[in-house]
Design a protein around this motif. Sequence first.
Motif, short mmCIF file in Angstrom:
data_model
loop_
_atom_site.label_atom_id
_atom_site.label_comp_id
_atom_site.label_asym_id
_atom_site.label_seq_id
_atom_site.Cartn_x
_atom_site.Cartn_y
_atom_site.Cartn_z
N ALA A 21 -15.43 -46.12 -14.21
CA ALA A 21 -15.07 -46.35 -15.61
C ALA A 21 -14.92 -45.05 -16.38
O ALA A 21 -14.07 -44.93 -17.27
N ALA A 22 -15.73 -44.04 -16.05
CA ALA A 22 -15.60 -42.74 -16.70
C ALA A 22 -14.26 -42.10 -16.39
O ALA A 22 -13.64 -41.44 -17.25
N ARG A 23 -13.77 -42.29 -15.17
CA ARG A 23 -12.45 -41.77 -14.82
C ARG A 23 -11.35 -42.49 -15.61
O ARG A 23 -10.39 -41.87 -16.05
N VAL A 24 -11.52 -43.80 -15.80
CA VAL A 24 -10.56 -44.56 -16.59
C VAL A 24 -10.57 -44.07 -18.04
O VAL A 24 -9.51 -43.87 -18.66
N GLY A 25 -11.76 -43.85 -18.59
CA GLY A 25 -11.84 -43.32 -19.94
C GLY A 25 -11.18 -41.97 -20.08
O GLY A 25 -10.49 -41.70 -21.07
N ALA A 26 -11.38 -41.10 -19.10
CA ALA A 26 -10.76 -39.77 -19.14
C ALA A 26 -9.25 -39.87 -19.08
O ALA A 26 -8.53 -39.14 -19.77
N ALA A 27 -8.73 -40.78 -18.26
CA ALA A 27 -7.28 -40.96 -18.19
C ALA A 27 -6.73 -41.49 -19.50
O ALA A 27 -5.62 -41.13 -19.92
N THR A 28 -7.51 -42.31 -20.18
CA THR A 28 -7.06 -42.95 -21.41
C THR A 28 -6.85 -41.95 -22.54
O THR A 28 -5.87 -42.05 -23.29
N VAL A 29 -7.76 -41.00 -22.71
CA VAL A 29 -7.70 -40.11 -23.88
C VAL A 29 -6.57 -39.09 -23.77
O VAL A 29 -6.32 -38.35 -24.73
N ARG A 30 -5.87 -39.06 -22.65
CA ARG A 30 -4.75 -38.10 -22.51
C ARG A 30 -3.49 -38.57 -23.21
O ARG A 30 -2.52 -37.81 -23.33
N ARG A 31 -3.48 -39.84 -23.67
CA ARG A 31 -2.30 -40.37 -24.36
C ARG A 31 -2.71 -40.99 -25.68
O ARG A 31 -3.85 -41.46 -25.82
N PRO A 32 -1.80 -41.08 -26.67
CA PRO A 32 -2.16 -41.66 -27.96
C PRO A 32 -2.24 -43.19 -27.89
O PRO A 32 -1.64 -43.82 -27.03
N GLY A 33 -2.99 -43.76 -28.85
CA GLY A 33 -3.09 -45.21 -28.96
C GLY A 33 -4.21 -45.76 -28.10
O GLY A 33 -4.92 -45.03 -27.39
N ALA A 34 -4.40 -47.07 -28.18
CA ALA A 34 -5.43 -47.76 -27.40
C ALA A 34 -4.79 -48.36 -26.16
O ALA A 34 -4.66 -47.70 -25.13
N GLN A 35 -4.32 -49.60 -26.24
CA GLN A 35 -3.75 -50.25 -25.06
C GLN A 35 -2.58 -49.47 -24.47
O GLN A 35 -2.39 -49.45 -23.25
N ASN A 36 -1.81 -48.81 -25.33
CA ASN A 36 -0.67 -48.04 -24.83
C ASN A 36 -1.10 -46.93 -23.88
O ASN A 36 -0.30 -46.46 -23.06
N SER A 37 -2.34 -46.49 -24.01
CA SER A 37 -2.79 -45.35 -23.21
C SER A 37 -3.52 -45.77 -21.93
O SER A 37 -3.89 -44.90 -21.13
N TYR A 38 -3.74 -47.06 -21.71
CA TYR A 38 -4.58 -47.48 -20.60
C TYR A 38 -3.86 -47.29 -19.27
O TYR A 38 -2.70 -47.68 -19.10
N PRO A 39 -4.56 -46.72 -18.28
CA PRO A 39 -3.91 -46.37 -17.01
C PRO A 39 -3.88 -47.52 -16.02
O PRO A 39 -4.65 -48.48 -16.10
N THR A 40 -2.99 -47.39 -15.07
CA THR A 40 -3.01 -48.25 -13.88
C THR A 40 -3.99 -47.65 -12.88
O THR A 40 -4.45 -46.51 -13.03
N LEU A 41 -4.29 -48.42 -11.83
CA LEU A 41 -5.21 -47.92 -10.80
C LEU A 41 -4.62 -46.67 -10.14
O LEU A 41 -5.37 -45.71 -9.87
N ALA A 42 -3.33 -46.64 -9.91
CA ALA A 42 -2.71 -45.48 -9.28
C ALA A 42 -2.88 -44.23 -10.14
O ALA A 42 -3.12 -43.13 -9.63
N GLU A 43 -2.78 -44.37 -11.46
CA GLU A 43 -2.95 -43.22 -12.35
C GLU A 43 -4.39 -42.73 -12.34
O GLU A 43 -4.64 -41.52 -12.38
N VAL A 44 -5.33 -43.64 -12.27
CA VAL A 44 -6.74 -43.24 -12.22
C VAL A 44 -7.03 -42.47 -10.95
O VAL A 44 -7.78 -41.49 -10.95
#
Length: 312
Positions: free
Chosen positions: A286-309
């Motif tokens: 989950a920490a990796r998912v959070g780190a991937a998320t903050v690299r883009r603006p917005g909430a849901q728009n920034s959420y990564p796929t498993l491949a991105e994580v």
Amino acid sequence: MGRTVGQAAGEHDGRPVPLHRHDVVVVGSANADLVVQVGRHPAPGETVLGSDLAVHPGGKGANQAVAAARLGARVALLGRVGTDGHGRLLRESLRRDGVDLSHLHDTPAASGVAMIAVGPRGDNSIIVAPGANSLLSEDDVRGAAPLLRSAPIVSLQLEIPMPAVLAAARLARRAVLNLSPATPVPDELLALCDPLVVNEHEAALVLGGMGDAAQQAKALLALGPRSVVITLGADGAVTAEDGAVQPVPSPRVAPVDTTGAGDAFAGALAWRLARGDALADAAAFAARVGAATVRRPGAQNSYPTLAEVETL
């Protein structure tokens, strides 16, 4: 070898047969996020100029549902949205990400709205007008009892009325409570949490500001939950269960916008727990998912796929 959560005794075409229709059921809010970028956050009584207004789908419940679904989880959302334009935006966004909306009720009221100011370092301040979320009832929850009882994980937050949260926790096989916004909760609810998830600021509010993260985790565990996770932003998280505290690292990234990162963490945590991961392992993912998320603006728009994580 033992089966993980979510696998049946038999197999079909060499693949495990799911015991349940959903991995995670989220009981929570759906809001339209009204976002403005600011050069600095205003002081009390001060006016500052910001960017043009952007409207995005959000809300802690919807965010967690989308975060888990993007990673591959089978997710249902139990909640309420208005019959206004914001409600239509929220439904369409959730549907696009494959979230089951059969228990997302239309309400003749305004949808929930979050007003978000994002500062230059990605930090944010948020004011929530609950709208239709405030009308989610115990009857709504009891009406979804088979759904809640069948899922390995029920994920909860506090942007909906406390009676609905408590009713859902009572029905859940395993309840994950993100204690946000931070508010006093009944001892019964704390005792049903496995885990209780808070950020460092919420932990300080609950405990009166005592100690470092490890001390806070032990103190929170003493309040009654079966396990605890404290998120620490760029510093990862700590987990606590059975009296043992474990630090969880996070990848280092340059943050653009932290909006919704805690919800992404919670959604990812719920999914990995539903898969049968140990708490510390689920929190590390989950920490990796959070780190991937903050690299883009917005909430849901920034959420990564498993491949991105997996690239982190």
